[in-house]
Scaffold this active site. Sequence first.
Site: not given
Length: 645
Positions: A25-27
Site C-alpha cells: 500500500y505504500k507509495t
Amino acid sequence: MSWRKDEDERLDGDEGDEELDENDYKTQKDAVLFAIDVSKSMLKPPQTTGDKKADKDSALTAALTCAYQIMQQRIISQPRDMMGVLLFGTEKSKFRDDSGSGTGYPHCYLLSDLDIPGAEDVKKLKALVEDGEDEDEIMVPSKEPVIMSNMLFCANQVFTTNAANFGSRRLFIVTDNDDPHAGDKQAKSSAAVRAKDLYDLGVVIELFPISREDKKFDLSKFYDDIIYRDPAAEAGQSEGPKTSKSGDGLTLLNSLISNINSKQTPKRSYFSNLPFELAPGLTISIKGYMPLTRQTPTRSCYVYEGEEQAQVVQSETAQVDFAARTVEKSELRKGYKFGGEHICFKPEELAELKQMGKKTLRIIGFKKRSKIPSWASVKKSIFIFPSEEQYVGSTRVFSALWQKLLKDDKVGIAWFVARENAHPVMVAIFPSGNPDDEEANTPYLPAGLWLYPLPFADDVRSVDHVTAPPRPADELTDQMRQVIQNLQLPKAMYDPRRYPNPSLQWHYKILQAKALDEETPDAIDDLTLPKYRQIDKRVGGYLAEWKEMLAKKANDLQNTRAFKREFEEDDERPAKRAKPSKKAASGGGGPANSNADLKKAFEQGTLGKMTVAELKDIMASKGISTAGRKAELAERLEQWVEENL
C-alpha cells in the site's frame, strides 16, 4: 487505480489476524530489471498454423516487445521509476562500460542499464524489436550453457549500484528453460545462494515462465529454490506463477504484458500513523491510502522546442507590486474581505483558525449497512490499513473489527480529521470482503475497511418531490428487459482495468511521439466504443420488435390524444357563433369549425376554396405555420389533415 486480484488476502476463521504486507500500500519508487533468456528455443519461431490469431514471433521477440511496451508505459505514467533490460545466455558479454568484454559476468549482456527510462533507451529497444536492427549481434545464443549464479550476481550489482534506496526492487525473469543446470547440483546451489543474497537485499524475484505445447514448465526442477513466495499471498494458488503459452492461438505478447501489469499496483498515500479510537482507552494506529484516483494528464514542466533538441524550461516565480518592486515573503499578509474592509491575519493566526482539533478517527456508534443510502456519498472513499509503529497489536484489533462488521453487516460511524489543519468529516466505516468472494463484486479492490464520507445537514439539498413520470407499457418493458439481459458485461460487473481512458491514452501517445521524434498518430484504440456488430448479433431482432411495438403504441396514443383534443374543443366552443359568410351559407366551403368539419372539407376538396384569412385562422389554431402563399397554405393544411385525422 486498480489492485491485483490476488493481493491482500485475509484468512478466514481464527487466522484473520495474520501479518499483512504493508508495502503493498505504500507509495514508493519502483525499480524493475528485466532478465530475458537468449537461447535457441527462445529464438525459435512457433509452428505455423492456419489460425490468424496464433503467435508469429519468437518468444525472445515477444519478451523484448513486452519490455519495450512496459517501458513506454512507465516513462509517462511512472516517470520516477527505474527500468533496465539484462539479456543472459548471449554469446557476447557486456556490463556497463566494459567495451563488450564482460569478463566479470560471462554471457550476460546489459542492454539497458537500470535507470529512469529516457528517449534513447526506448529508441534502442524499438530498433531491436520493430526494425530488427541487431548490428552488434546481441541476440546470438552462447554455445556454452549460462551460469544462473552469474546472472543473479550481475543483477545484484545493478540494484546495489543504481537503486540502493528504492523501496521496491524487482527482478523479472523471462525464460522457457525450467532446468538450466540439469544434473549440476553445485551450479544449482550457487544460484540458490545468489538468489538468497538478492532476497536479503530486498529484491523480489518474479518469474514469467513460457511453456510450449509439447513441454510444461516444471518449477520444482530449479526455480522453487530461486523464487521466494509469501505463503499467505499464494494461498489458493497451487499452480504458482502464471505461465504464458506460445503458439497456441493465445498471443504470447499479450499474456506477458498482462502478467507483468498484474505485478504493478500504483498507490496514493493520504495519511500515516493516524490514531484510531475505537472506545475510551482503546486506540490503535492506521494509515490511509487512495486506491481510487482519477487519472488526469500531469504537466510537471514546460518544454522548449525552439532548438534542435527539446529542453526543460527552468521557471522562476517572483511577486512584485505596482512599482515593479520584488515583494519579499515576510511582507505578505493574508486576509479576508468583510464589510468592505480587508481583515489581515498573521500566519500563526490563520493556522489557529484552521485548527479543528487533533487528527483522529473516533468511532461514535454503529448502524446497519442498509441505513446508509447510496446518495450519501459526497467524496471518494479512503482505504485504511493498520500500522504497528505507534501501537503494538493494531493489526490484531483492526482485523477483529473488520471481521465483526462483515459478520453483522454493520458499519461504524466516526468523527474523522485527517490532518492537523483539515476539515472534520463524518464518515461511515465500511468493510469490504475478500476479492475472491463472488459476493464482493470488486475483484480489483482489496479486503479491509473504507472511510465513506457522509454529508452534513447543509450538504443535503431540499428537493421538491414531483409527480412520477408516466410508466411505459408493460409490453415495452418486458421486451426491453430481454435486450438488457443480453447486453450484460461479463459476470454483470464493470472492471475499470479493461477500459483505459481514451483521452488519457491519446495524451500519452502525443507525448511519446514528441519525445521519440515519431509521426503523430491518427487515432487510438478506444475500448469504450460500443461493439455494434456484437450488439446487433445479440439483440438486433429484439430491438427491431421493440421499435415496431413502440411505433404502434405511439401512433395509438397520438390518435387518442387527437380525438380527446377535438372533444375538448367542441365543449369549450362559445354558444353564439359568428355569422357565416354568404359563401359558406351557400355551401362554398367556409372555414371548418372542428376536426370533423375539417376532415369533411378535405374529402370534398373544398379546402383550397377558402380565403387566405380563413386558412390562416384554421392553421394557427392547429399550431401549423402560416407563412407563405395561398397555394402553400392549402397544401400544408391538406398534408396535416392527411397525417393527423
